[in-house]
Design an enzyme around this catalytic site. Structure first.
Site, PDB file in Angstrom:
ATOM      1  N   GLU A 147      40.529  40.614  36.654  1.00  0.00           N
ATOM      2  CA  GLU A 147      39.339  39.979  36.791  1.00  0.00           C
ATOM      3  C   GLU A 147      38.959  40.187  38.827  1.00  0.00           C
ATOM      4  OE1 GLU A 147      42.394  36.048  37.707  1.00  0.00           O
ATOM      5  OE2 GLU A 147      41.982  37.887  36.126  1.00  0.00           O
ATOM      6  N   ASN A 148      39.654  40.853  39.337  1.00  0.00           N
ATOM      7  CA  ASN A 148      39.428  41.703  39.862  1.00  0.00           C
ATOM      8  C   ASN A 148      38.955  42.412  40.373  1.00  0.00           C
ATOM      9  OD1 ASN A 148      42.769  41.868  39.132  1.00  0.00           O
ATOM     10  ND2 ASN A 148      42.451  43.050  41.417  1.00  0.00           N
TER      11      ASN A 148
END
Length: 449
Positions: free
Chosen positions: A283-284
């Protein structure tokens, strides 16, 4: 073309005033404007509202401001990565506001786009939705979130040109791209600054119209904190945890785009081979995550959501946190494998707030549990004191409601068929009687094979 002023970290710190609301880029310490923050820590600026994914590490980045008492309020998604931030919140030394990671970055993007806010399904039915406006949209509950803007944004890019155009390196886009759009004054710490025209226009991530000042500095390993070396990022992988990881892998199929949560799910990454045909999402800001490198750190490799250096497979791509969570909420992630503290008969999941601990670290859990097409939960069947973790109703704060599809424990595999918790598989060496005795929830039986 306009030339953007180049200044020192100390001069940048001098542009921040007491009482300012400040956006600070970075995921962990990767893409974090550490040297500007350290210069700010040498000033008497105080009463800051600090908006970031997390408040640095202990004594590093925003952690240094925190230690100095310069932060009045923190708004973020994962304060638990810094024990001093947890202590400050518990004692009332700082105010804090916890937001799901995807909601946080989308609120910043909305602020930069001139929007007042938005409705999101993330956090619906949880404690983070209490007191907020909700609305049913297409049969699904949504929660309203106001936009976020700031007086100042301190961001980090790898390359800049003298016109202020920015290019980010690997997973260092994270929150930086959105934050560059959402402040009255934007100061970019950069690794290198080249003459205008040397950055190809198609390589620019943030156009120069957003940037007011450039701070050319060199990154050192010390700036990256715990991500500096893969040696600092070892995984605990006993036989039981690996067995659960291997069983979770069996739930995936070729072509799946999959997000792995922290803990046991992270171990799945090292079991995946090219033959599996599985594409890992973090998700980063990365699609196509490979296994951990043998050596090196965040100066050499991208990092995953656990802030561990990873390799990039052929065909990988990088993007910012806003795009990443748009993928998740938009249904473009086929499966999420997450750890669990509790699952109940109604397919509710609790996995972000442990008993007796402060509610200070939700990260991307709510976004993933709500947005992934399929949610697979891995966990031990019972807590350390022997209490069942599969319950009639969760007693811990919920992560998501009605979201769980599969539960894999050290004793059994359960699935939800038409909303009913159903036992479909016994782990090797486990009897039906044992599962019945150790499961508090009511369940149906449809053993496979």
């Amino acid at each position: 073309m306009n030339q953007i002023p180049q200044i020192t970290p100390a001069q940048a710190a001098g542009l921040v005033s007491s009482g300012d609301t400040m956006l600070v880029g970075g995921f962990g310490m990767t893409g974090n404007p550490t040297q500007i923050l350290h210069a700010l820590a040498e000033t008497d600026v105080c009463k800051l509202t600090y908006i970031a994914n997390n408040v640095g590490e202990v004594g590093l980045g925003g952690g240094r401001l925190l230690r100095n008492g310069q932060i009045k309020k923190a708004i973020g998604s994962f304060f638990t990565s810094n024990p001093e931030a947890v202590a400050a919140a518990q004692t009332g030394a700082i105010e804090f506001e916890l937001m799901p990671q995807g909601t946080l970055v989308e609120a910043i993007r909305a602020g930069g786009a001139g929007l007042g806010g938005f409705f999101t399904p993330t956090a619906a039915g949880t404690v983070l939705a209490e007191g907020r406006e909700t609305k049913c949209i297409d049969g699904r509950e949504h929660v309203f979130q106001s936009a976020l803007r700031a007086n100042v944004a301190l961001i980090r890019a790898w390359s800049a040109d003298t016109a202020g155009n920015l290019a980010y390196r690997m997973t260092e886009q994270n929150f930086n791209r959105a934050m560059a759009t959402a402040a009255d004054l934007v100061i970019a710490e950069v690794e290198e600054c080249v003459p205008a025209g040397e950055l190809p226009p198609e390589s620019v991530h943030t156009p120069g119209c957003y940037v007011d000042y450039l701070v050319p500095v060199r990154t050192s390993a010390a700036d990256l904190g715990s991500s500096a070396s893969i040696a600092d990022s070892g995984k605990k992988a006993d036989d039981e945890r690996m067995r659960l990881a291997r069983r979770a892998l069996e739930e995936l199929k070729p072509g799946d785009i999959v997000n792995l949560g922290v803990g046991i799910p992270t171990l799945v990454a090292d079991l995946i081979t090219p033959e599996h045909g599985i594409i890992l999402h973090t998700e980063n800001g990365m699609l196509g995550v490979g296994p951990a490198p043998v050596s090196g750190g965040a100066m050499d490799y991208p990092i995953n959501a656990s802030k561990i250096p990873v390799t990039a497979l052929a065909g990988s791509s990088y993007f910012d946190s806003a795009d990443s969570f748009a993928m998740i909420r938009g249904g473009h992630v086929d499966a999420a494998i997450m750890g669990g503290l509790q699952v109940d008969e109604r397919a509710n999941l609790a996995n972000w707030a442990a008993p007796g601990r402060p509610l200070l670290g939700v990260g991307g859990a709510m976004d993933l549990a709500t947005g992934a097409k399929r949610l697979i939960v891995t966990m031990t069947h019972a807590s350390r004191d022997g209490q069942s973790k599969i319950l009639p109703a969760c007693t811990l704060p919920l992560t998501a409601t009605g979201a769980v599809d599969v539960v894999i424990t050290d004793l059994a595999v359960f699935r939800f068929f038409e909303g009913r918790l159903t036992l479909t598989e016994l782990m090797e060496g486990t009897s039906l009687e044992e599962v019945r005795a150790k499961t508090a929830a009511a369940f149906e039986i449809a053993l496979e094979g």
